[in-house]
Design an enzyme around this catalytic site. Structure first.
Site, PDB file in Angstrom:
ATOM      1  N   GLY A   1       0.834  -1.194   0.000  1.00  0.00           N
ATOM      2  CA  GLY A   1       0.000   0.000   0.000  1.00  0.00           C
ATOM      3  C   GLY A   1       0.866   1.240   0.000  1.00  0.00           C
ATOM      4  N   CYS A   2       0.331   2.296   0.521  1.00  0.00           N
ATOM      5  CA  CYS A   2       1.037   3.575   0.555  1.00  0.00           C
ATOM      6  C   CYS A   2       2.361   3.435   1.295  1.00  0.00           C
ATOM      7  CB  CYS A   2       0.162   4.616   1.251  1.00  0.00           C
ATOM      8  SG  CYS A   2       0.959   6.215   1.427  1.00  0.00           S
ATOM      9  N   PHE A   3       3.437   3.841   0.655  1.00  0.00           N
ATOM     10  CA  PHE A   3       4.746   3.698   1.286  1.00  0.00           C
ATOM     11  C   PHE A   3       4.904   4.556   2.523  1.00  0.00           C
ATOM     12  CE2 PHE A   3       6.357   6.043  -2.767  1.00  0.00           C
ATOM     13  CZ  PHE A   3       5.832   7.259  -2.362  1.00  0.00           C
ATOM     14  N   TRP A   4       4.109   5.612   2.657  1.00  0.00           N
ATOM     15  CA  TRP A   4       4.184   6.444   3.863  1.00  0.00           C
ATOM     16  C   TRP A   4       3.980   5.594   5.115  1.00  0.00           C
ATOM     17  CZ3 TRP A   4       0.251  10.859   2.468  1.00  0.00           C
ATOM     18  CH2 TRP A   4       0.794  11.678   1.475  1.00  0.00           C
TER      19      TRP A   4
ATOM     20  N   ASP B   1      -6.151   2.849  -0.112  1.00  0.00           N
ATOM     21  CA  ASP B   1      -5.322   3.016  -1.305  1.00  0.00           C
ATOM     22  C   ASP B   1      -5.610   1.883  -2.282  1.00  0.00           C
ATOM     23  OD1 ASP B   1      -3.916   5.286  -0.246  1.00  0.00           O
ATOM     24  OD2 ASP B   1      -2.868   3.884   1.064  1.00  0.00           O
TER      25      ASP B   1
END
Length: 169
Positions: free
Chosen positions: A9-12, A88
């Site tokens: 998913g979102c790398f953040w 996401d």
């Protein structure tokens, strides 16, 4: 030093859990698995490059093992969702364990089988296990996002954290 690349998913949201472990030297957000060299965030979001958001982890395997990283990876994702993670959606958020050698591949596959057999999830474990491809670091504003923008990070990771709390604690 060893390398690992995980997409979930979102790398953040993938940086902090790994960065907090002993033996981790760096965790960088970036893009991998596509067919365009040096893609930008906008290109990856356009779904035309084939890349997925991922984190590259450089670690000291005398302090933390690859198997430990894979175990932690499972605890950051919904391994039953092949079409994104949490809010996401899309191929650029698909869950993948990228391996660098046969040892990493074997560890990842064994761990995936054990997770499926555990009965923790009532749907199949669909996370892909694929050979590592070139990793392109994301733009600076994406790096260590949880520290640079804690309020925005808290909002963007709320659904993920709720899922993880319900399924892993």
């Amino acid at each position: 030093m060893q390398r690992a690349i995980f997409a979930g998913g979102c790398f953040w949201c993938m940086v902090q859990p790994f960065e907090e472990q002993k033996g981790i030297l760096s965790v960088r957000s970036g893009y991998t698995g596509g067919h365009v060299a040096n893609p930008t965030y906008e290109q990856v979001c356009s779904h035309t490059t084939g890349h997925t958001e991922a984190v590259e982890i450089i670690f000291d395997d005398s302090k933390i093992s690859y198997a430990d990283l894979v175990k932690l990876y499972w605890q950051q994702t919904d391994p039953t969702d092949a079409f994104g993670q949490f809010e996401d959606r899309g191929d650029n958020y698909r869950p993948v364990i990228f391996y660098f050698d046969e040892r990493q591949k074997e560890i990842a596959e064994k761990s995936k089988k054990a997770l499926q057999a555990s009965g923790r999830f009532d749907r199949p474990i669909v996370t892909s296990i694929e050979p590592a491809q070139p990793f392109y670091e994301a733009e600076d504003y994406h790096q260590a996002f949880y520290r640079k923008n804690p309020e925005r990070y808290a909002v963007s990771s709320k659904i993920r954290h709720q899922f993880l709390k319900e399924n892993w604690q």
